[in-house]
Design a protein around this motif. Structure first.
Motif, PDB file in Angstrom:
ATOM      1  N   PRO A  55     -47.919  93.601 -87.965  1.00 41.47           N
ATOM      2  CA  PRO A  55     -47.259  92.644 -87.341  1.00 41.47           C
ATOM      3  C   PRO A  55     -46.740  91.496 -88.081  1.00 41.47           C
ATOM      4  N   ARG A  56     -47.817  90.847 -88.590  1.00 47.06           N
ATOM      5  CA  ARG A  56     -47.428  89.616 -89.092  1.00 47.06           C
ATOM      6  C   ARG A  56     -46.576  89.637 -90.334  1.00 47.06           C
ATOM      7  N   PRO A  57     -47.082  90.663 -91.227  1.00 46.37           N
ATOM      8  CA  PRO A  57     -46.072  90.719 -92.684  1.00 46.37           C
ATOM      9  C   PRO A  57     -44.639  91.017 -92.099  1.00 46.37           C
ATOM     10  N   ALA A  58     -44.519  92.025 -91.033  1.00 47.26           N
ATOM     11  CA  ALA A  58     -43.154  92.382 -90.512  1.00 47.26           C
ATOM     12  C   ALA A  58     -42.378  91.048 -90.212  1.00 47.26           C
ATOM     13  N   TYR A  59     -43.233  90.107 -89.618  1.00 45.54           N
ATOM     14  CA  TYR A  59     -42.333  88.945 -88.862  1.00 45.54           C
ATOM     15  C   TYR A  59     -42.002  88.074 -89.903  1.00 45.54           C
ATOM     16  N   ARG A  60     -43.216  87.832 -90.931  1.00 45.75           N
ATOM     17  CA  ARG A  60     -42.636  86.931 -92.046  1.00 45.75           C
ATOM     18  C   ARG A  60     -41.770  87.280 -92.862  1.00 45.75           C
ATOM     19  N   LEU A  61     -41.352  88.471 -93.214  1.00 50.26           N
ATOM     20  CA  LEU A  61     -40.765  89.051 -94.264  1.00 50.26           C
ATOM     21  C   LEU A  61     -39.198  89.333 -93.625  1.00 50.26           C
ATOM     22  N   SER A  62     -39.097  89.278 -92.144  1.00 52.13           N
ATOM     23  CA  SER A  62     -37.765  89.642 -91.775  1.00 52.13           C
ATOM     24  C   SER A  62     -36.857  88.326 -91.704  1.00 52.13           C
ATOM     25  N   VAL A  63     -36.585  88.069 -92.953  1.00 50.95           N
ATOM     26  CA  VAL A  63     -35.460  86.793 -93.003  1.00 50.95           C
ATOM     27  C   VAL A  63     -34.423  87.261 -93.795  1.00 50.95           C
ATOM     28  N   GLU A  64     -33.304  86.571 -93.710  1.00 51.09           N
ATOM     29  CA  GLU A  64     -32.016  86.843 -94.562  1.00 51.09           C
ATOM     30  C   GLU A  64     -32.244  86.412 -95.818  1.00 51.09           C
ATOM     31  N   PRO A  65     -31.517  87.277 -96.802  1.00 50.61           N
ATOM     32  CA  PRO A  65     -31.792  87.011 -98.356  1.00 50.61           C
ATOM     33  C   PRO A  65     -31.342  85.438 -98.636  1.00 50.61           C
ATOM     34  N   GLY A  66     -32.178  84.944 -99.495  1.00 48.46           N
ATOM     35  CA  GLY A  66     -32.207  83.524 -99.876  1.00 48.46           C
ATOM     36  C   GLY A  66     -32.810  82.566 -98.791  1.00 48.46           C
ATOM     37  N   ASP A  67     -33.244  83.089 -97.709  1.00 47.15           N
ATOM     38  CA  ASP A  67     -33.959  82.272 -96.953  1.00 47.15           C
ATOM     39  C   ASP A  67     -35.440  82.493 -97.285  1.00 47.15           C
ATOM     40  N   PRO A  68     -36.430  81.460 -97.048  1.00 50.33           N
ATOM     41  CA  PRO A  68     -37.823  81.556 -97.478  1.00 50.33           C
ATOM     42  C   PRO A  68     -38.476  82.269 -96.390  1.00 50.33           C
ATOM     43  N   TRP A  69     -39.736  82.956 -96.505  1.00 50.19           N
ATOM     44  CA  TRP A  69     -40.390  83.628 -95.734  1.00 50.19           C
ATOM     45  C   TRP A  69     -40.751  82.923 -94.551  1.00 50.19           C
ATOM     46  N   GLN A  70     -41.019  83.576 -93.394  1.00 50.35           N
ATOM     47  CA  GLN A  70     -41.375  82.904 -92.124  1.00 50.35           C
ATOM     48  C   GLN A  70     -42.634  82.198 -92.394  1.00 50.35           C
ATOM     49  N   GLY A  71     -42.885  81.069 -92.253  1.00 51.00           N
ATOM     50  CA  GLY A  71     -43.936  80.281 -92.476  1.00 51.00           C
ATOM     51  C   GLY A  71     -44.671  79.526 -91.174  1.00 51.00           C
ATOM     52  N   ARG A  72     -43.742  79.831 -89.980  1.00 49.68           N
ATOM     53  CA  ARG A  72     -44.091  79.355 -88.545  1.00 49.68           C
ATOM     54  C   ARG A  72     -43.964  80.459 -87.545  1.00 49.68           C
TER      55      ARG A  72
END
Length: 251
Positions: free
Chosen positions: A22-39
């Motif tokens: 669950p944690r990597p699925a949340y952190r990696l689910s960002v649009e291209p060019g955006d940084p990985w979720q950190g919060r």
């Protein structure tokens, strides 16, 4: 008895790995060019195992006394069940052969890719490229071990062939077939090619068929979404899984 033990061990591995997704699925689910979720969605900085990359999607606040954990993203239990089921059916099909390490070992990574693709229609290079290298390396090691039932040469040819096929589809229709799908096709082609061209053809065809059937469903039942794209990676993965199961049982 050995077969049952292998299935149980594979399912146990799937449960353990699924709980970490669950944690990597949340952190990696960002649009291209955006940084990985950190919060987290409430703005709390993510921390924990390996820099906050693994584990259930929940966190505590910095309040004193600490507040109860709050959850976000995917629930861990369903992902653990899903990953365990995938690993178990792979173990049942492949049996106690050396290539099982490659298929079961990398199955959670494929589940993670499907989750990210469904969320943001993206297959990150940080997952697809290591997956392609890992499946080629692990099947290469399996080919050197006694008892393997496939061909590493055909696996590599299968990866190149499926990657080239998806590259052609991408060049013909870039809007309908992303470049991430091309990179995912490399690893899926390697996995399918191990058991020969018959399994490769079945897995490649079924991936396209599953995606086409879903596209038809969207067209007929959700006309308001007909102009919106949908994640194709999960269907590619499902087709490859079906092909590997056919190859494993056949071998």
């Amino acid at each position: 008895m050995t077969g049952v033990l292998v299935i149980v061990l594979a399912a146990g591995y799937g449960v353990a790995a699924g709980l970490l997704l669950p944690r990597p699925a949340y952190r990696l689910s960002v649009e291209p060019g955006d940084p990985w979720q950190g919060r987290c969605p409430q703005g709390h900085r993510l921390a924990g195992r390996l820099g906050g990359w693994l584990g259930p999607a929940r966190c505590r606040t910095s309040l004193r006394p600490p507040a109860p954990p709050h959850a976000y993203g995917r629930r861990a239990a369903p992902l653990a069940v899903l990953t365990a089921a995938v690993c178990a059916v792979l173990a049942a099909a492949v049996g106690a052969r050396p290539e099982l390490v490659a298929y079961v070992g990398l199955a959670p990574l494929l589940v993670l890719l499907a989750l990210v693709d469904r969320a943001v229609h993206r297959l990150p290079d940080v997952l697809t490229l290591p997956l392609a290298a890992a499946v080629a390396a692990l099947l290469g090691a399996a080919a050197l071990a006694p008892g393997s039932a496939g061909s590493w040469r055909l696996a590599l040819l299968g990866g190149g062939a499926l990657g080239a096929a998806y590259l052609m589809l991408h060049l013909i229709n870039p809007a309908g077939m992303g470049f991430g799908d091309v990179k995912l096709a490399l690893s899926l082609g390697v996995a399918l090619g191990w058991y020969g061209w018959g399994v490769w053809s079945a897995g490649a065809f079924l991936g396209l068929l599953y995606g086409a059937l879903y596209g038809t469903y969207v067209l007929l039942r959700r006309p308001d979404e007909r102009n919106q794209g949908y994640a194709f990676g999960p269907f590619m993965a499902a087709g490859a899984l079906t092909g590997v199961l056919l190859g494993g049982f056949g071998a």
